[in-house]
Scaffold this motif. Structure first.
Motif, PDB file in Angstrom:
ATOM      1  N   LYS A  23     -14.308  63.431 -26.596  1.00  0.00           N
ATOM      2  CA  LYS A  23     -13.946  63.440 -28.011  1.00  0.00           C
ATOM      3  C   LYS A  23     -15.166  63.130 -28.860  1.00  0.00           C
ATOM      4  O   LYS A  23     -16.210  62.736 -28.363  1.00  0.00           O
ATOM      5  N   ASP A  24     -15.008  63.286 -30.168  1.00  0.00           N
ATOM      6  CA  ASP A  24     -16.107  63.154 -31.114  1.00  0.00           C
ATOM      7  C   ASP A  24     -17.135  64.237 -30.789  1.00  0.00           C
ATOM      8  O   ASP A  24     -16.777  65.388 -30.663  1.00  0.00           O
ATOM      9  N   ARG A 180     -17.050  51.655 -33.415  1.00  0.00           N
ATOM     10  CA  ARG A 180     -17.447  53.046 -33.600  1.00  0.00           C
ATOM     11  C   ARG A 180     -18.620  53.155 -34.587  1.00  0.00           C
ATOM     12  O   ARG A 180     -19.593  53.873 -34.322  1.00  0.00           O
ATOM     13  N   ILE A 184     -22.389  54.639 -33.686  1.00  0.00           N
ATOM     14  CA  ILE A 184     -22.982  55.761 -34.421  1.00  0.00           C
ATOM     15  C   ILE A 184     -24.341  55.353 -34.989  1.00  0.00           C
ATOM     16  O   ILE A 184     -25.292  56.149 -35.000  1.00  0.00           O
ATOM     17  N   SER A 190     -23.269  60.706 -36.126  1.00  0.00           N
ATOM     18  CA  SER A 190     -21.998  60.942 -35.440  1.00  0.00           C
ATOM     19  C   SER A 190     -22.102  62.110 -34.466  1.00  0.00           C
ATOM     20  O   SER A 190     -21.299  62.218 -33.529  1.00  0.00           O
ATOM     21  N   SER A 194     -20.389  60.242 -28.408  1.00  0.00           N
ATOM     22  CA  SER A 194     -19.279  60.863 -27.685  1.00  0.00           C
ATOM     23  C   SER A 194     -18.379  59.792 -27.082  1.00  0.00           C
ATOM     24  O   SER A 194     -18.841  58.707 -26.707  1.00  0.00           O
TER      25      SER A 194
END
Length: 417
Positions: A23-24, A180, A184, A190, A194
């Motif tokens: 994700k991300d 988060r 980052i 961003s 991951s």
């Protein structure tokens, strides 16, 4: 005739296996996910255990999944002298912009070639916020620096070598909003952060087989992600390879030792005595050398101030083992070089356990060190694992005396093991 109804898979699953969802930001290369997932799949087999403190006697529950995964990646790091694309749990100093990775200050290659620090509380951390993302992927594995461009804590400049920050989330783990944001910041954007979300998509019957296997045998049978677990009735055998070095590796394999899955409560080598030693492979027992004698027998530790030495005397055989102050200082320098431990941290160690044996050719073992309520995966040459265990034991019994010896000075003391 009605067709039998297939069991419903957990939400987000596409098949009955252990799956990973990125994700991300996407991972930078096609090989990243297979490499990380082989570690994650193996780590998923490890249950939550009770960790008993040898100091307080109390216990608390710990999840072994992350420490096992970190240990397997760290085994790769040691195998390739830290010139490796994946780095486990690098500590970053969030007081700076960009955040600075802490580098080792305990010996080895210095200046621009230093590896990252291996401790949860690196030397030089004097407060503020510290973050340890699960995995850091670097751009150039021949460069040990795992951060963005900028100076380290000693002012040495480094190029940008940070390709991706990866946070691995096992079932039940939660990624907080502040966490988060910090990751980052470490990554630089961003687009370089991951999340690998690991999901147990197996049916309940398969999970129950794991529980039975964990209760009746070692975790050191042959690893095959398609056929796990082997029947728990299978006779216990010597350790066999586990997923270390990555999908394309052809080097000497590694082995995970038995303590992590075989016991309801994690016991130290010292506390477990003969049973704990017997549970280890023959190779690791050889690494422990003379320490295995006092680990499995009752005896008395004596400080011989006149001779500037320490002795252990067996109560049953009268056998005497001896270490001089100078030998202990040399042992401590070696342990520091490979673990980044400080005297303050040595004082807080509860126990040490072998996790991964990288093989006799490589000559390194990854150990798990309990410092307070935390677990750290570190590695030492096989030849000095015995020295680490001796130092931990003396620190537990004679802290003031040992600290004075390692820093200068001592007093007369004796105690029973």
């Amino acid at each position: 005739m009605a067709m039998p109804q297939m069991p419903e898979l957990p939400q987000g699953c596409t098949k009955t296996s252990i799956e990973g969802t990125v994700k991300d930001a996407p991972l930078p290369s096609l090989g990243n996910k297979p490499y990380l997932m082989e570690k994650a799949e193996y780590a998923m087999k490890f249950p939550k255990l009770s960790m008993r403190s040898s100091k307080s006697g109390g216990s608390n529950s710990i999840e072994l999944k992350q420490i096992v995964m970190s240990g397997l990646i760290r085994a790769d790091e040691y195998r390739f002298a830290f010139n490796w694309a994946y780095k486990a749990e690098v500590s970053f100093d969030m007081r700076f912009s960009p955040p600075k990775p802490f580098l080792s200050s305990s010996g080895g290659v210095q200046d621009s070639g230093r590896r990252h620090s291996l401790t949860p509380f690196p030397k030089g951390f004097m407060g503020g916020k510290l973050r340890r993302p699960d995995v850091t992927i670097v751009t150039n594995k021949s460069i040990r620096w795992p951060g963005q461009a900028g100076p380290d804590h000693q002012g040495v400049e480094h190029p940008n070598n940070l390709e991706r920050i990866v946070e691995v989330k096992f079932p039940g783990d939660v990624l907080g909003s502040e966490q988060r944001r910090d990751y980052i910041r470490i990554a630089g954007s961003s687009k370089k952060f991951s999340v690998l979300e690991v999901t147990d998509c197996r049916e309940n019957e398969e999970r129950e087989k794991d529980r039975e296997y964990n209760a009746h045998t070692n975790p050191t049978q042959a690893y095959d992600s398609r056929q796990w677990p082997v029947p728990f009735e299978r006779p216990r055998k010597a350790p066999t390879p586990v997923p270390v070095y990555g999908p394309t590796a052809t080097s000497k394999p590694a082995y995970v030792e038995a303590w992590t899955l075989a016991q309801e409560a994690v016991e130290s080598l010292r506390e477990g005595g003969k049973n704990a030693i017997d549970a280890l492979s023959q190779e690791v027992r050889q690494y422990l050398e003379s320490a295995s004698v006092w680990l499995t027998q009752q005896g008395k530790w004596i400080r011989q101030e006149a001779g500037k030495a320490w002795e252990w005397v067996s109560e049953s055989t009268g056998e005497v083992l001896r270490w001089t102050d100078e030998q202990l200082r040399e042992m401590w320098q070696q342990v520091q070089r490979y673990t980044d431990l400080t005297l303050d941290m040595l004082k807080e160690i509860d126990w040490v356990q072998v996790l991964v044996d990288i093989g006799i050719v490589v000559g390194t073992v990854v150990v798990v060190i309990a410092i307070g309520a935390g677990l750290v995966a570190a590695g030492v040459p096989a030849a000095i694992v015995s020295a680490l265990v001796v130092l931990v034991r003396l620190a537990q019994m004679f802290w003031g005396v040992l600290a004075a010896v390692l820093g200068g000075g001592a007093v007369l003391t004796a105690a029973s093991a």
